[in-house]
Write a protein that holds these residues in place. Structure first.
Motif, PDB file in Angstrom:
ATOM      1  N   ALA A  10       4.227   1.833  13.005  1.00  0.00           N
ATOM      2  CA  ALA A  10       2.915   0.843  13.232  1.00  0.00           C
ATOM      3  C   ALA A  10       2.733   0.028  12.146  1.00  0.00           C
ATOM      4  CB  ALA A  10       1.686   1.734  13.385  1.00  0.00           C
ATOM      5  N   PRO A  11       3.970  -1.093  12.102  1.00  0.00           N
ATOM      6  CA  PRO A  11       3.671  -2.000  11.017  1.00  0.00           C
ATOM      7  C   PRO A  11       2.361  -2.679  11.065  1.00  0.00           C
ATOM      8  CG  PRO A  11       4.955  -2.901  12.926  1.00  0.00           C
ATOM      9  CD  PRO A  11       4.679  -1.353  13.166  1.00  0.00           C
ATOM     10  N   GLU A  12       1.866  -2.897   9.837  1.00  0.00           N
ATOM     11  CA  GLU A  12       0.723  -3.670   9.444  1.00  0.00           C
ATOM     12  C   GLU A  12      -0.476  -3.017  10.160  1.00  0.00           C
ATOM     13  OE1 GLU A  12       1.236  -7.858  10.569  1.00  0.00           O
ATOM     14  OE2 GLU A  12       3.189  -8.147   9.015  1.00  0.00           O
TER      15      GLU A  12
ATOM     16  N   ASN B  29      -5.000   7.800  11.316  1.00  0.00           N
ATOM     17  CA  ASN B  29      -5.381   8.344  12.856  1.00  0.00           C
ATOM     18  C   ASN B  29      -4.174   8.634  13.833  1.00  0.00           C
ATOM     19  OD1 ASN B  29      -7.767   8.141  11.315  1.00  0.00           O
ATOM     20  ND2 ASN B  29      -8.899   7.232  13.385  1.00  0.00           N
ATOM     21  N   LEU B  30      -3.406   7.774  13.698  1.00  0.00           N
ATOM     22  CA  LEU B  30      -2.161   7.823  14.640  1.00  0.00           C
ATOM     23  C   LEU B  30      -1.429   9.039  14.329  1.00  0.00           C
ATOM     24  CD1 LEU B  30      -1.063   4.000  14.773  1.00  0.00           C
ATOM     25  CD2 LEU B  30      -2.363   5.156  16.782  1.00  0.00           C
TER      26      LEU B  30
ATOM     27  N   ASN C 281       5.850   4.233  23.565  1.00  0.00           N
ATOM     28  CA  ASN C 281       6.531   3.143  23.811  1.00  0.00           C
ATOM     29  C   ASN C 281       5.774   1.716  23.552  1.00  0.00           C
ATOM     30  OD1 ASN C 281       9.321   2.077  23.809  1.00  0.00           O
ATOM     31  ND2 ASN C 281       9.131   1.619  26.100  1.00  0.00           N
ATOM     32  N   THR C 282       4.796   1.895  22.925  1.00  0.00           N
ATOM     33  CA  THR C 282       3.963   0.615  22.787  1.00  0.00           C
ATOM     34  C   THR C 282       4.483  -0.421  21.616  1.00  0.00           C
ATOM     35  OG1 THR C 282       2.612   1.860  21.147  1.00  0.00           O
ATOM     36  CG2 THR C 282       1.964   2.018  23.375  1.00  0.00           C
ATOM     37  N   THR C 283       4.358  -1.513  21.696  1.00  0.00           N
ATOM     38  CA  THR C 283       4.540  -2.544  20.927  1.00  0.00           C
ATOM     39  C   THR C 283       3.881  -2.475  19.401  1.00  0.00           C
ATOM     40  OG1 THR C 283       3.037  -4.102  21.709  1.00  0.00           O
ATOM     41  CG2 THR C 283       5.540  -4.014  22.757  1.00  0.00           C
ATOM     42  N   SER C 284       2.818  -1.955  19.441  1.00  0.00           N
ATOM     43  CA  SER C 284       2.062  -1.549  18.166  1.00  0.00           C
ATOM     44  C   SER C 284       1.479  -0.375  18.171  1.00  0.00           C
ATOM     45  CB  SER C 284       1.014  -2.621  18.050  1.00  0.00           C
ATOM     46  OG  SER C 284      -0.101  -2.588  19.039  1.00  0.00           O
TER      47      SER C 284
END
Length: 314
Positions: free
Chosen positions: A289-291, A296-297, A191-194
């Motif tokens: 993960a926009p931009e 790796n994610l 739930n992270t913003t990026s």
């Protein structure tokens, strides 16, 4: 191994055992996941093998981040790299293309891959198939490293809930604390913003897939589940599959989008059969993960799927 390749993978059992037993005494390896030090490359043949674009990502990203050196031997600095690929070309020593793998020689965790070839032309002739083999070995090694780290950084409370409510044992990363439950379904996220990473786990009757799964069947199944459980700001906005992006190998890979919104990203899905309970267990990792680079994610999240255990699966 395919006969026409004639690649001999030399597994040095005694050496590997010795290296593993002393790995606790070795210094920690340097570098980040999916970084590779390449030595002795000629005509950038091996470099091209290692930097092939990753499949099923929305933007081009190389399989590995490669740094090169013209040196054919390692010094006190380079020998600590976590992943090392060393090319040696010598027609007086080698009669065919060969691979040799070593682990934890100078540091831990560490993988050293030696590529031996009699000539550049012989190496180039095996480039495609050899490249896939080298990438697979390095990728599997990094997956194992991620799982090893996950072992001691887990959300045990969430794991117990999954065992109780779905009868499933799987390792959940410690930072995945947000959850949304549905009917035989759970969505877990950091739930992270990026760089948001998510894991979905759900079960379906085994009979829902009668034969080999196709792109159309998989899309129908997945989109039906996601439409019910992962919605946007309104009911008309929901996660859906980009059917033409699907790749079927060990796992199913592809791209997702949010209908009615600009959101999207990569996902990877694993389907296992629980024969005792006559059900399918679907585990999926996806990234938003926009931009931001996503390789790796998604690979980090994919490692979670390897930890799935049930009492009777195949």
């Amino acid at each position: 191994m395919r006969a026409h390749l004639k690649i001999v993978l030399l597994l040095m059992g005694a050496i590997l055992t010795a290296c593993q037993s002393r790995s606790g005494l070795l210094p920690k390896s340097g570098g980040r996941p999916y970084e590779v030090l390449l030595t002795g490359d000629q005509d950038s043949i091996v470099y091209q093998m290692l930097t092939t674009d990753v499949e099923a990502l929305p933007q081009p990203e190389p399989s590995f981040d490669v740094s090169t050196t013209s040196a054919t031997t390692l010094n006190t600095i380079t020998q600590s790299a976590r992943n090392i690929v060393m090319l040696s070309i010598d027609s007086t020593v080698y009669s065919q293309v060969r691979l040799k793998m070593e682990r934890n020689v100078y540091a831990s965790p560490q993988l050293i891959l030696h590529i031996y070839a009699p000539s550049i032309s012989a190496l180039r002739a095996k480039q495609d198939l050899l490249g896939r083999k080298v990438r697979d070995i390095l990728l599997q090694n990094e997956m194992e490293n991620t799982v090893a780290q996950l072992k001691t950084h887990r959300n045990v409370k969430m794991e117990k809930m999954l065992q109780h409510r779905l009868g499933i044992t799987i390792w959940i990363p410690a930072d995945m604390t947000a959850s949304k439950w549905g009917r035989n379904f759970v969505w877990l996220s950091n739930n992270t913003t990026s760089g948001m990473q998510s894991i979905c786990i759900y079960t379906l009757p085994q009979k829902i897939i009668k034969k080999n799964i196709t792109s159309e069947v998989f899309t129908h199944i997945r989109d039906s589940v996601m439409r019910e459980n992962i919605k946007g700001e309104t009911d008309s906005m929901y996660m859906q599959t980009v059917t033409e992006s699907l790749i079927f190998r060990q796992f199913i890979r592809g791209l997702w989008t949010m209908k009615g919104d600009a959101m999207g990203g990569p996902f990877v899905c694993r389907i296992k059969t629980d024969s005792i309970h006559q059900r399918l267990i679907i585990t999926e990792a996806f990234v938003y993960a926009p931009e931001t680079k996503k390789r790796n994610l998604i690979r980090q999240s994919e490692a979670v799927l390897f930890t799935l255990k049930t009492k009777a699966t195949n």
